[in-house]
Design a protein around this motif. Structure first.
Motif, mmCIF file in Angstrom:
data_model
loop_
_atom_site.group_PDB
_atom_site.id
_atom_site.type_symbol
_atom_site.label_atom_id
_atom_site.label_comp_id
_atom_site.label_asym_id
_atom_site.label_seq_id
_atom_site.Cartn_x
_atom_site.Cartn_y
_atom_site.Cartn_z
ATOM 1 N N TYR A 190 0.816 -1.222 0.000
ATOM 2 C CA TYR A 190 0.000 0.000 0.000
ATOM 3 C C TYR A 190 0.851 1.275 0.000
ATOM 4 O O TYR A 190 0.604 2.179 -0.802
ATOM 5 C CB TYR A 190 -0.985 0.014 1.169
ATOM 6 N N PRO A 191 1.862 1.399 0.871
ATOM 7 C CA PRO A 191 2.664 2.633 0.832
ATOM 8 C C PRO A 191 3.381 2.831 -0.504
ATOM 9 O O PRO A 191 3.481 3.957 -1.001
ATOM 10 C CB PRO A 191 3.674 2.454 1.971
ATOM 11 N N GLU A 192 3.873 1.744 -1.087
ATOM 12 C CA GLU A 192 4.570 1.867 -2.366
ATOM 13 C C GLU A 192 3.597 2.206 -3.492
ATOM 14 O O GLU A 192 3.939 2.973 -4.400
ATOM 15 C CB GLU A 192 5.359 0.594 -2.674
ATOM 16 N N LEU A 193 2.400 1.649 -3.451
ATOM 17 C CA LEU A 193 1.385 2.013 -4.446
ATOM 18 C C LEU A 193 1.061 3.501 -4.331
ATOM 19 O O LEU A 193 0.966 4.211 -5.343
ATOM 20 C CB LEU A 193 0.121 1.171 -4.264
ATOM 21 N N THR A 194 0.919 3.973 -3.105
ATOM 22 C CA THR A 194 0.629 5.394 -2.880
ATOM 23 C C THR A 194 1.773 6.264 -3.391
ATOM 24 O O THR A 194 1.538 7.299 -4.024
ATOM 25 C CB THR A 194 0.345 5.649 -1.388
ATOM 26 N N THR A 195 3.005 5.841 -3.160
ATOM 27 C CA THR A 195 4.170 6.587 -3.652
ATOM 28 C C THR A 195 4.140 6.686 -5.176
ATOM 29 O O THR A 195 4.332 7.771 -5.744
ATOM 30 C CB THR A 195 5.480 5.917 -3.187
ATOM 31 N N LEU A 196 3.911 5.563 -5.841
ATOM 32 C CA LEU A 196 3.849 5.571 -7.307
ATOM 33 C C LEU A 196 2.716 6.459 -7.805
ATOM 34 O O LEU A 196 2.880 7.228 -8.759
ATOM 35 C CB LEU A 196 3.655 4.149 -7.845
ATOM 36 N N TYR A 197 1.569 6.353 -7.160
ATOM 37 C CA TYR A 197 0.420 7.144 -7.585
ATOM 38 C C TYR A 197 0.708 8.639 -7.452
ATOM 39 O O TYR A 197 0.454 9.417 -8.374
ATOM 40 C CB TYR A 197 -0.822 6.754 -6.781
ATOM 41 N N GLN A 198 1.238 9.034 -6.317
ATOM 42 C CA GLN A 198 1.548 10.452 -6.096
ATOM 43 C C GLN A 198 2.558 10.964 -7.125
ATOM 44 O O GLN A 198 2.463 12.091 -7.593
ATOM 45 C CB GLN A 198 2.088 10.672 -4.681
ATOM 46 N N LYS A 199 3.492 10.130 -7.469
ATOM 47 C CA LYS A 199 4.568 10.529 -8.372
ATOM 48 C C LYS A 199 4.111 10.658 -9.828
ATOM 49 O O LYS A 199 4.582 11.533 -10.554
ATOM 50 C CB LYS A 199 5.700 9.503 -8.268
ATOM 51 N N PHE A 236 -3.293 4.416 4.646
ATOM 52 C CA PHE A 236 -2.266 4.434 3.601
ATOM 53 C C PHE A 236 -2.411 5.595 2.623
ATOM 54 O O PHE A 236 -1.736 5.634 1.606
ATOM 55 C CB PHE A 236 -2.255 3.100 2.853
ATOM 56 N N LYS A 237 -3.313 6.514 2.913
ATOM 57 C CA LYS A 237 -3.480 7.723 2.096
ATOM 58 C C LYS A 237 -3.736 7.404 0.624
ATOM 59 O O LYS A 237 -3.290 8.123 -0.268
ATOM 60 C CB LYS A 237 -2.256 8.643 2.212
ATOM 61 N N ALA A 238 -4.446 6.316 0.374
ATOM 62 C CA ALA A 238 -4.760 5.925 -1.002
ATOM 63 C C ALA A 238 -5.751 6.914 -1.600
ATOM 64 O O ALA A 238 -6.853 7.073 -1.090
ATOM 65 C CB ALA A 238 -5.335 4.514 -1.034
ATOM 66 N N GLU A 239 -5.343 7.584 -2.653
ATOM 67 C CA GLU A 239 -6.215 8.519 -3.364
ATOM 68 C C GLU A 239 -6.699 7.929 -4.680
ATOM 69 O O GLU A 239 -7.498 8.534 -5.373
ATOM 70 C CB GLU A 239 -5.474 9.827 -3.631
#
Length: 180
Positions: free
Chosen positions: A61-70, A105-108
């Motif tokens: 989840y954190p890595e998915l969020t990182t990729l999404y934000q980027k 996990f701040k999933a947007e």
């Protein structure tokens, strides 16, 4: 025969129930609203079956969020599909799942309603994804956090095992986004 995509899947493939008139995949979001996947045409997609109580949850989840934000502003979208087929690791309601993903996990990115990814009741999208890119030991999804990378035209480019870190596929995402 035309190449099949996640945006225009014909109803005769895999003998699944008839699709909507425009032959687009449609799934329900976490709030129960129909979402036609054709709305994501032109975007690079990472489609993931997720679970909140899996051993891979705290890393994925954190890595998915990182990729999404980027990459979200460059045409990248993550579509998260909760699934309770593996060890009962996604037991919550759709509302509980959304609160978990979005708060912890701040999933947007879009979180869809819970689906089955294997078996007779498998979601039609997952039937298509699996038939497009089989896994190491056959087509079945083996566990939570199996990932499918889809190009802007809706073609399934690759499939990644649950043990594959989302950040380790960043290079593949960048390639599809034409990002240096």
């Amino acid at each position: 025969m035309a190449t099949q995509t996640v945006f225009d899947f014909p109803d005769d493939v895999l003998q699944q129930p008839p699709m909507p008139a425009d032959n687009a995949f449609s799934d329900k979001d976490v709030k129960g609203q129909d979402v036609e996947l054709s709305k994501y045409k032109g975007k690079v997609l990472l489609i993931v079956n997720v679970a909140s109580q899996c051993g891979f949850t705290n890393s994925n989840y954190p890595e998915l969020t990182t990729l999404y934000q980027k990459y979200k502003d460059q045409g990248f979208e993550i579509l998260a599909f909760p699934c309770n087929q593996f060890g009962g690791q996604e037991p919550g309601s759709n509302e509980e799942i959304q609160v978990f993903a979005c708060t912890r996990f701040k999933a947007e990115y879009p979180v869809f309603s819970k689906v089955n990814v294997n078996g007779k009741e498998a979601d039609p999208l997952y039937k298509f994804l699996k038939s497009s890119k089989g896994g190491f030991l056959g087509d079945s999804i083996k566990w939570n956090f199996t990932k499918f990378l889809v190009d802007r035209e809706g073609k399934v480019v690759d499939r990644y095992a649950p043990t594959t870190s989302p950040l380790s596929i960043e290079k593949d995402i960048k390639k599809l986004l034409n990002v240096a």
